[in-house]
Design an enzyme around this catalytic site. Structure first.
Site, PDB file in Angstrom:
ATOM      1  N   LYS A 109       0.953  -1.287   0.039  1.00 32.33           N
ATOM      2  CA  LYS A 109      -0.007  -0.082  -0.058  1.00 32.33           C
ATOM      3  C   LYS A 109       0.862   1.187  -0.013  1.00 32.33           C
ATOM      4  O   LYS A 109       0.675   2.046  -0.671  1.00 32.33           O
ATOM      5  CB  LYS A 109      -0.957   0.050   1.165  1.00 32.33           C
ATOM      6  CG  LYS A 109      -1.622   1.243   1.376  1.00 32.33           C
ATOM      7  CD  LYS A 109      -2.236   1.301   2.837  1.00 32.33           C
ATOM      8  CE  LYS A 109      -1.195   1.559   3.681  1.00 32.33           C
ATOM      9  NZ  LYS A 109      -0.376   2.865   3.618  1.00 32.33           N
TER      10      LYS A 109
ATOM     11  N   GLN B 297      -5.155  -2.202  10.095  1.00 31.49           N
ATOM     12  CA  GLN B 297      -4.870  -3.314   9.298  1.00 31.49           C
ATOM     13  C   GLN B 297      -5.374  -4.628  10.218  1.00 31.49           C
ATOM     14  O   GLN B 297      -4.957  -4.713  11.313  1.00 31.49           O
ATOM     15  CB  GLN B 297      -3.655  -3.470   9.114  1.00 31.49           C
ATOM     16  CG  GLN B 297      -3.140  -4.816   8.168  1.00 31.49           C
ATOM     17  CD  GLN B 297      -3.549  -4.921   6.872  1.00 31.49           C
ATOM     18  OE1 GLN B 297      -4.013  -3.828   6.190  1.00 31.49           O
ATOM     19  NE2 GLN B 297      -4.402  -6.304   6.662  1.00 31.49           N
TER      20      GLN B 297
ATOM     21  N   ASP C 210     -11.522   1.934   4.260  1.00 30.48           N
ATOM     22  CA  ASP C 210     -11.750   0.339   4.198  1.00 30.48           C
ATOM     23  C   ASP C 210     -13.170  -0.099   3.990  1.00 30.48           C
ATOM     24  O   ASP C 210     -13.241  -1.249   3.596  1.00 30.48           O
ATOM     25  CB  ASP C 210     -11.136  -0.439   5.357  1.00 30.48           C
ATOM     26  CG  ASP C 210      -9.748  -1.178   4.842  1.00 30.48           C
ATOM     27  OD1 ASP C 210      -9.381  -1.477   3.803  1.00 30.48           O
ATOM     28  OD2 ASP C 210      -8.944  -1.664   5.894  1.00 30.48           O
TER      29      ASP C 210
END
Ligand SMILES: NC(=O)c1ccc[n+]([C@@H]2O[C@H](COP(=O)([O-])OP(=O)(O)OC[C@H]3O[C@@H](n4cnc5c(N)ncnc54)[C@H](OP(=O)(O)O)[C@@H]3O)[C@@H](O)[C@H]2O)c1
Length: 298
Positions: free
Chosen positions: A52, A96, A119
Site C-alpha cells: 500500500k 490493518q 476500508d
C-alpha cells in the site's frame, strides 16, 4: 481463455490516479493522505501495508504508517483511532486486520468515523452500500467490480455464484452484483460451508467468484464451460522453487480450470493488486469529499 491481468490493470489505474494527483498538486489542492495502523508483526499484514505504501508513493498520495506492538491495549488503540478521526490532515485511515486476540476488532472498526473509513468496514458504510447509497466499498469487492468493468465482462442477467460469505469479500460482492447497477443486475447465489450440492451450483455459474481460503479447492468439474472465474484466495505455501522459499496459491486449481474458462484471474497478479488500487481510489474520493460532505478539511 483470457487472463484477467490485475497486475497490468492496476498499474494502468495507478497511472490514472497519479495524473489526477499531479493535477491537484499543480492547482494547489489538498494531497490525499492515507494512514494505516499496523499492530504487531503479522507477515501478511506487513506485506499488505508495505504494498500500500509503495502504491501511494507511485501515485503521489501521502501515506503514513503508525506501528504499535502487539501488546497495545484496546483503550490505547481506541485513543489512536480518535486522534486520526480528529486530525484534519488525514483523509482516510485503515486499521490493518487481524488484530491481536485481546482487542475486539468490531469495537475498533465502529469507532472509525464513517467518512474516514476508506476500508469500508464500518456498519454505516456497509449499510449505505447495501442500500445502493454512496459509500466506501471495501477494497476487495471494489477491486473485483473494477476488474469486471474494465474487462467489459457483462454481468447483467448472469448467474453469479460466490463461494464464501465473509464480511470483507463474499457477502459484499454478492450484494453489489445483485444490485440494479453496472456492474450488477446479476442473479446471485451465495455459498458457504453448509451449502448442499455445491458442485451442481458452481457448475451453473456464468461468473464464479471464489473466496474460501482453501488452496486449489475449485477444480474443472466444478466449473461450467466458458465461465468467468475470479479467484480471491491467497494461501502461502512452502516452495523449493522460489527465492523466498514461499509461493502463493489461489482457491482455484488454475491449470485444471483455466482451459474451461472464458476469463480467469491468476494468483498472484489477479485480485490482489486490484484491492490496493481500490483503497487508493477510496482515499482520493475521501479527500475530494465525493461520498460524504464532511468537514475534516477546512
Ligand atoms: N486478494 C485479496 O486482496 C484478498 C483480500 C481478502 C482476502 N483474501 C483471501 O481470500 C480468502 C478468503 O478470505 P475471507 O477473509 O473472505 O475468508 P473467511 O473469512 O475465512 O471466510 C471463508 C468463507 O468460506 C466459506 N467456506 C469455507 N470452506 C468452504 C467449503 N468447503 N465450501 C464452501 N464454503 C466454504 C466459509 O463458510 P462459513 O461462513 O460457513 O464458515 C466462509 O464463509 C483467503 O485466502 C484470504 O487470504 C484475498
Amino acid at each position: 481463455m483470457e487472463k484477467l491481468d490485475g497486475k497490468k490493470l492496476s498499474s494502468q489505474i495507478k497511472n490514472e490516479i497519479k495524473q489526477d494527483i499531479d493535477k491537484i498538486r499543480s492547482e494547489g489542492g489538498n494531497i490525499p493522505h492515507l494512514v494505516a495502523i499496523l499492530v504487531g508483526h503479522d507477515g501478511a499484514s506487513e506485506t499488505y501495508v508495505r504494498n500500500k505504501e509503495k502504491a501511494c508513493i507511485k501515485t503521489g498520495i501521502k501515506s503514513s504508517v503508525l506501528r504499535f506492538e502487539a501488546d497495545i491495549s484496546e483503550k490505547d488503540l481506541l485513543s489512536e483511532v480518535a486522534k486520526l478521526n480528529n486530525d484534519s490532515d488525514v483523509d482516510g485511515f485503515i486499521v490493518q486486520l487481524p488484530l491481536p486476540d485481546h482487542i475486539n476488532e468490531q469495537r475498533i472498526v465502529e469507532k472509525i468515523k464513517p467518512d474516514k473509513d476508506v476500508d469500508g468496514f464500518h456498519p454505516v458504510n456497509i449499510g449505505r452500500m447495501t442500500l445502493g447509497m454512496p459509500a466506501y466499498i471495501s477494497a476487495t469487492p471494489f477491486g473485483i467490480l473494477t476488474l469486471l468493468k474494465r474487462y467489459n465482462i457483462k454481468t447483467e442477467g448472469k448467474h453469479v455464484v460466490v463461494l464464501g460469505r465473509s464480511n470483507i469479500v463474499g457477502r459484499p460482492v454478492s450484494i453489489l452484483l445483485g444490485q440494479k447497477a453496472t456492474p450488477g443486475n446479476s442473479t446471485v447465489t451465495l455459498c458457504h460451508s453448509r451449502t448442499e450440492n455445491l458442485k451442481s451450483i458452481t457448475a451453473s455459474a456464468d461468473i464464479l467468484i471464489v473466496a474460501l481460503g482453501k488452496a486449489e479447492y475449485v477444480t474443472a468439474d466444478m466449473v461450467k464451460q466458458g465461465a468467468v472465474v475470479i479467484d480471491v484466495g491467497i494461501t502461502r505455501v512452502k516452495s523449493g522453487k522460489t527465492k523466498s522459499g514461499w509461493k502463493l496459491l489461489g482457491d482455484v486449481n488454475f491449470d485444471d480450470v483455466a482451459p474451461k474458462c472464458s476469463h480467469i484471474t491468476p494468483v498472484p497478479g489477479g485480485v490482489g493488486p486490484m484491492t490496493i488500487v481500490a483503497l487508493l481510489h477510496n482515499t482520493v474520493a475521501a479527500s475530494k469529499q465525493e461520498i460524504y460532505k464532511h468537514q475534516h478539511r477546512p
